[in-house]
Motif scaffolding. Structure first.
Motif, short mmCIF file in Angstrom:
data_model
loop_
_atom_site.label_atom_id
_atom_site.label_comp_id
_atom_site.label_asym_id
_atom_site.label_seq_id
_atom_site.Cartn_x
_atom_site.Cartn_y
_atom_site.Cartn_z
N TYR A 166 -46.93 88.49 -8.72
CA TYR A 166 -47.43 87.20 -9.19
C TYR A 166 -47.74 86.25 -8.03
CZ TYR A 166 -47.02 87.85 -14.20
OH TYR A 166 -47.23 88.25 -15.50
N THR A 204 -44.28 81.66 -12.47
CA THR A 204 -45.15 80.92 -13.38
C THR A 204 -44.68 79.48 -13.54
OG1 THR A 204 -45.65 82.94 -14.60
CG2 THR A 204 -46.12 80.87 -15.71
N SER A 248 -53.56 89.91 -10.98
CA SER A 248 -54.61 89.63 -10.00
C SER A 248 -55.99 90.01 -10.53
CB SER A 248 -54.34 90.39 -8.70
OG SER A 248 -53.11 89.98 -8.15
N THR A 275 -57.26 87.26 -12.70
CA THR A 275 -57.61 86.06 -11.94
C THR A 275 -58.79 86.29 -11.00
OG1 THR A 275 -55.29 85.36 -11.99
CG2 THR A 275 -56.71 84.32 -10.36
N SER A 276 -58.71 87.32 -10.17
CA SER A 276 -59.70 87.52 -9.11
C SER A 276 -60.98 88.19 -9.60
CB SER A 276 -59.09 88.35 -7.97
OG SER A 276 -57.97 87.71 -7.45
N SER A 284 -58.02 81.52 -15.20
CA SER A 284 -57.13 80.66 -14.43
C SER A 284 -55.86 81.45 -14.11
CB SER A 284 -56.77 79.40 -15.21
OG SER A 284 -55.88 79.69 -16.26
N GLU A 285 -55.26 81.14 -12.98
CA GLU A 285 -54.07 81.88 -12.55
C GLU A 285 -52.94 81.77 -13.57
OE1 GLU A 285 -51.19 82.09 -8.60
OE2 GLU A 285 -53.10 81.03 -8.53
N THR A 332 -53.11 81.19 -16.82
CA THR A 332 -53.42 81.94 -18.05
C THR A 332 -53.13 83.42 -17.87
OG1 THR A 332 -55.14 80.34 -18.66
CG2 THR A 332 -55.21 82.50 -19.72
N GLY A 333 -53.58 83.98 -16.72
CA GLY A 333 -53.35 85.39 -16.45
C GLY A 333 -51.87 85.72 -16.37
#
Length: 489
Positions: free
Chosen positions: A56, A194, A290, A293-294, A299-300, A302-303
């Motif tokens: 994370y 988180t 990742s 997100t990537s 959004s980080e 949310t993931g």
């Protein structure tokens, strides 16, 4: 390094129903069994707390230790350091496995616990690239190598410990608590990251916030070490050592390479099952945050939350499958998961790639449910492949070779494939390949549910159950002895 060997006629001797008495059956104290399962699972919790934190924080770790690289290169470098730890895991397995077979499971599991804690704690102490330059990623790599070396003896030892303590009737359910600990540790690490991501500004996370989860390894490790040092050795290992003492002057020493050669078929089966198990595991737990997100642009936060919810759903399902494998067998459940990966990987990633939040959740849920077919069965299936005198060694080596080659490299290889081909479906194809190998492997297995471990006495939970087992075996023997006579009539 060598590991002791018992002649086959002694190691595999099983009294017939007429010979079998209560003294030939291992009766496990329920309280001791619960303590053993808890202590073994705690080590896995500790290991996967680190994995959850690292996965994370992969994006942030890339920025802290590889600031001059592009975003994609930072992610690949971060996962490359993650994967490097897996390269030394087989070495750890080759060291700790034979030691566990020679000196006992409990002592080695205490040692691996403290080493894991030290490696994780040290990551939090490393200065960033801006402070010490290239030494920063080098020190990160060293800390990860210490973690990888110690975890080389952790899973094989923990699975062996639980399997040898468990009763034959409930080995699947008891073993599933090991993976319950895995998911719990991952969820704990992910939840902490988180929460910190939500509460702290991005710059604070980059400056110092990312270190806090790694510092928590110290108190967790001390607590786990205390619990493991209080445990007794497994009944199966005690029985094995008693046989060794009786044969002290005649038993040959089996070298490690010879042991691997003699058990190569079982080790290959172990590797095939672990490949299936760990590709789905690391794809979901390590790469997916990742990827969301990537690659997909979520959004980080949310993931992170999506994968966490899936982990939470998987925990009771893992225990459920562990319970049901004791009734219907290990092979059908593993085969179900492998077929599921073949048929549902592409639809799952199509749902994930849609960008719709509910569809993404549904795709992740399918992958998570399929993975529980493996997490609920493997802790009982893998130790049953080997006999007591080589169980820790063979399982640790087979498990870690497969994890190193196929499991831990999954995030790195998949990230590289997606970046190189620009095809976001590459993870699905990768999982389908694992499904093919896993299905072929499971077809070669013999069913081990509700049967004693190879080389061990039957194991039950009470004297009453021991008497019922003896009566059942005698009735089965009597029925078989009457069958030819009935046929001739």
């Amino acid at each position: 390094m060598s590991t002791g060997s018992i002649p086959n006629n002694q190691n595999n001797h099983k009294p017939s129903a007429q010979e079998l008495t209560v003294s030939d059956i291992t009766i496990v104290d329920r309280k001791l069994l619960k303590r053993a399962v808890g202590a073994a699972a705690l080590g896995n919790t500790m290991e996967w707390f680190d994995f959850g934190v690292y996965s994370y924080l992969a994006v942030i770790i890339g920025k802290v230790f590889f600031p001059d690289a592009s975003g994609a290169a930072q992610l690949i470098a971060s996962f490359g350091t993650f994967a490097a730890a897996f390269l030394v895991r087989p070495i750890g397995g080759m060291v700790f496995g034979p030691l566990g077979d020679r000196f006992g499971r409990q002592k080695i599991l205490a040692l691996t616990m403290i080493m894991m804690s030290i490696g994780t704690f040290c990551i939090g102490l490393i200065p960033d690239y801006g402070s010490i330059g290239i030494a920063a990623p080098i020190l990160l790599l060293v800390a990860r190598l210490v973690q990888g070396f110690s975890t080389g003896g952790e899973y094989g030892g923990a699975a062996t410990f639980i399997a040898e303590y468990s009763t034959d009737k409930r080995r699947g359910f008891m073993g599933s608590w090991l993976e319950f600990g895995t998911l719990g540790g991952y969820l704990l690490g992910a939840s902490l990251v988180t929460l910190m991501t939500a509460l702290l500004p991005e710059q604070a996370m980059l400056d110092w916030g990312w270190r806090i989860p790694f510092f928590l390894a110290a108190p967790l490790g001390i607590f786990g070490l205390y619990i493991r040092l209080k445990l007794e050795e497994t009944p199966a290992f005690k029985e094995h050592m008693e046989k060794q003492d009786a044969l002290e002057h005649s038993k040959p020493q089996l070298g490690l390479l010879k042991m691997l050669h003699q058990n190569r078929n079982q080790i290959l089966k172990c590797m095939g099952l672990v490949l299936l198990f760990n590709v789905s595991n690391y794809m979901l737990t390590s790469y997916m945050p990742s990827y969301l997100t990537s690659v997909l642009g979520m959004s980080e936060l949310t993931g992170l939350l999506l994968v966490m919810v899936i982990m939470f759903v998987m925990m009771p399902l893992t225990l459920m499958w562990g319970h049901w494998t004791d009734r219907i067998g290990r092979r059908p459940v593993i085969a179900l998961g492998a077929i599921g990966l073949l048929l549902l990987s592409i639809p799952s990633f199509m749902l994930i790639g849609s960008g719709n939040l509910l569809a993404v959740f549904a795709g992740l849920a399918v992958l998570g449910i399929l993975h529980t077919c493996f997490s609920g069965t493997m802790p009982a299936t893998l130790p049953a492949l080997f006999t007591t005198h080589i169980r820790y060694s063979a399982l640790a080596i087979g498990f870690n070779l497969s994890v190193s080659l196929f499991g831990g490299t999954t995030p790195l290889v998949t990230a590289w494939l997606v970046d190189t081909t620009q095809n976001v479906m590459m993870p699905a194809y990768y999982m389908m390949g694992a499904g093919v190998i896993g299905l072929i492997t499971v077809l070669t297995l013999r069913e081990t549910a509700q049967k004693p471990l190879s080389g061990s006495s039957p194991t039950v939970a009470s004297h009453a159950e021991a008497h019922r087992l003896i009566d059942r075996l005698r009735k089965q023997r009597a029925k078989k002895s009457r069958m030819p006579q009935t046929a001739s009539e």
